[in-house]
Design an enzyme around this catalytic site. Structure first.
Site, mmCIF file in Angstrom:
data_model
loop_
_atom_site.group_PDB
_atom_site.id
_atom_site.type_symbol
_atom_site.label_atom_id
_atom_site.label_comp_id
_atom_site.label_asym_id
_atom_site.label_seq_id
_atom_site.Cartn_x
_atom_site.Cartn_y
_atom_site.Cartn_z
ATOM 1 N N SER A 102 0.817 -1.211 0.000
ATOM 2 C CA SER A 102 0.000 0.000 0.000
ATOM 3 C C SER A 102 0.853 1.264 0.000
ATOM 4 O O SER A 102 1.601 1.519 -0.916
ATOM 5 C CB SER A 102 -0.959 -0.037 1.192
ATOM 6 O OG SER A 102 -1.915 0.979 1.124
ATOM 7 N N ASP A 241 -2.536 6.249 -3.549
ATOM 8 C CA ASP A 241 -1.379 5.635 -2.909
ATOM 9 C C ASP A 241 -0.879 4.489 -3.783
ATOM 10 O O ASP A 241 -1.356 4.284 -4.901
ATOM 11 C CB ASP A 241 -1.703 5.170 -1.490
ATOM 12 C CG ASP A 241 -2.712 4.031 -1.449
ATOM 13 O OD1 ASP A 241 -3.460 3.860 -2.428
ATOM 14 O OD2 ASP A 241 -2.757 3.313 -0.430
ATOM 15 N N ASP A 243 -1.134 1.262 -4.010
ATOM 16 C CA ASP A 243 -2.018 0.248 -4.591
ATOM 17 C C ASP A 243 -3.375 0.827 -4.979
ATOM 18 O O ASP A 243 -4.285 0.095 -5.357
ATOM 19 C CB ASP A 243 -2.192 -0.942 -3.644
ATOM 20 C CG ASP A 243 -2.964 -0.612 -2.380
ATOM 21 O OD1 ASP A 243 -2.981 0.565 -1.970
ATOM 22 O OD2 ASP A 243 -3.555 -1.536 -1.788
ATOM 23 N N ASP A 245 -5.925 2.177 -3.493
ATOM 24 C CA ASP A 245 -7.187 2.028 -2.762
ATOM 25 C C ASP A 245 -7.449 3.224 -1.851
ATOM 26 O O ASP A 245 -8.407 3.239 -1.080
ATOM 27 C CB ASP A 245 -7.227 0.726 -1.964
ATOM 28 C CG ASP A 245 -6.196 0.660 -0.842
ATOM 29 O OD1 ASP A 245 -5.347 1.581 -0.742
ATOM 30 O OD2 ASP A 245 -6.224 -0.320 -0.072
#
Length: 445
Positions: A102, A241, A243, A245
């Protein structure tokens, strides 16, 4: 029963150190593959990843693990976490895996698992997989080893899905958008989706090299986005960010708009259109008290959960709500997705702006925030919150703020940090008591 490997968002850590080793990834593949094999059909797992250098290593180890227990593997390549969740469900896979840490730096990596419905796993499933990790794997015979296949159109499928969440009779024509993809998983998908909807894009963070994910860019380092919005005369800035999400926004003046303000905007826009479900917004204990008061003033309830988008989603499903998320920018819109989706959330914000025909500064600054102060204290090991001196400091702070504020202290589920947050009408008082608790934590670590 305590979880040994899984945190609030899968397994995460520094690459090539426990638990994020190739050996562990192999074991996770074998354990998760065994757990999700039900029936006699050919079982399938889809695997996506972000742009970290270590993604190749972890991906290969997972493939070895899954195929060794008889599961076929579909490799998606670099794609956002929500894309993996969506494709797990749409491809009728038995489970999905996202390789990502992440917003963490490139040295870290992680493994997130999704069930066949595209939702993150329950605590019960994670505990069952953890139990299998320590067992000897049930390897299949040579004729039943799984196959691995890479598909080329995963990106296009996700872009089509994301665009479908934007109102069909509207476009982004005339909007200039600074889009920071954090050199991460959405570096191709997000610019393509916004461009196809008509926006003029100023791209940032779209040249990943394996080591620059989240580095001085993206939602955790939005200053470049802010500066670029002002310098280019853009209407808005969107930052994802690693990833994708998570979403953080800045208005045309360069002011940061956090997840609380974005959730308020989306929830009230849906309420106006008669699309808000549950007459409530779901957020965590970290969301600002100003958000709670703003929801109440508009006839809506704010339901609070523990920190972690999985807990937000659980409450949303229990209460029948379709808007929820975290102050950090994880925004879950269950009409469209089974997990936080920064691109889809950004499109809903842009849809609200287009519908209202108002600038971002007027549309997105929904409420005045109550002074809030957050500090993180890194610790080496153990549980500093169990120490009597820390407990006493917390009790003193809670008593001091009880009349006009609140305090939230917790251990991070993804890093060895104690997070100390307080809010109240008196900013100086809030900061004083946060520092008091942090000092006690530092003293015992």
């Amino acid at each position: 029963m305590n979880r040994q490997y899984f945190g609030t968002d899968g397994i995460r850590g520094r690459t090539n150190a426990e638990p994020m080793t190739a050996r562990m990834a192999l074991k996770v593949g074998q354990a998760a593959g065994a757990h999700f094999q039900r029936g006699d059909h050919r079982h399938r797992v889809v695997i996506g990843k972000d742009t970290r250098l270590s993604g190749y290593m972890v991906e290969s180890a997972l493939v070895a693990g899954f195929t060794s227990v008889g599961m076929d593997v579909v490799l998606l390549g670099p794609l956002p976490t929500p894309a993996v969740a969506m494709l797990t469900h749409s491809m009728r896979a038995d489970m999905g895996v996202m390789i990502s840490a992440s917003h963490n730096p490139f040295e870290d990596n992680g493994i997130k698992l999704f069930g066949p419905d595209g939702y993150k796993l329950s605590d019960e499933d994670e505990l069952a997989i953890e139990a299998l990790i320590t067992d000897e794997p049930g390897l299949v015979d040579a004729g039943h080893i799984g196959r691995a296949k890479r598909i080329d159109d995963a990106l296009g499928r996700y872009v089509h899905f994301a665009k479908s969440t934007f109102p069909k009779r509207r476009s982004l024509d005339g909007l200039k958008v600074v889009l920071d993809c954090a050199n991460g998983a959405a570096y191709k998908a997000a610019p393509l989706a916004l461009w196809e909807l008509g926006a003029e894009i100023v791209p940032l963070g779209v040249k990943p090299d394996g080591t620059n994910i989240n580095k001085d860019c993206g939602s955790t380092a939005p200053s470049l986005m802010q500066e670029t919005v002002v310098a280019s005369g853009a209407d808005i800035g969107l930052a994802l960010d690693g990833d994708a999400d998570r979403l953080i926004v800045c208005d045309e003046k360069g002011k940061i708009i956090d997840g609380d303000q974005l959730m308020a905007c989306i929830a009230l826009h849906k309420k106006e259109r008669g699309e808000l479900k549950g007459n409530a917004l779901v957020a965590t204990v970290m969301s600002n008290l100003g958000l709670e008061r703003h929801m109440s003033a508009n006839g809506l309830e704010l339901l609070r959960t523990k920190v972690g988008d999985r807990y937000v989603l659980e409450t949303m499903r229990e209460r029948g709500c379709n808007v929820g998320g975290e102050q950090s920018g994880h925004i879950i819109l269950t009409d469209h997705a089974t997990t936080g989706d920064g691109l889809v959330a950004g499109l809903q914000v842009l849809a609200a702006m287009v519908a209202a025909d108002k600038p971002a500064s007027e549309m997105l600054n929904q409420f005045d925030t109550i002074p809030q102060y957050l500090k993180n204290v890194r610790y080496a090991g153990g549980n500093p919150l169990a120490d009597a001196r820390v407990k006493q400091a917390i009790e003193e702070a809670e008593a001091a703020l009880a009349s006009d504020g609140r305090m939230v202290i917790r251990k991070s589920g993804t890093e060895p940090l104690v997070r100390v947050m307080a809010e109240g009408e008196d900013a100086a008082k809030v900061e004083q008591w946060v520092d008091h608790v942090c000092a006690a934590v530092k003293e015992v670590t």
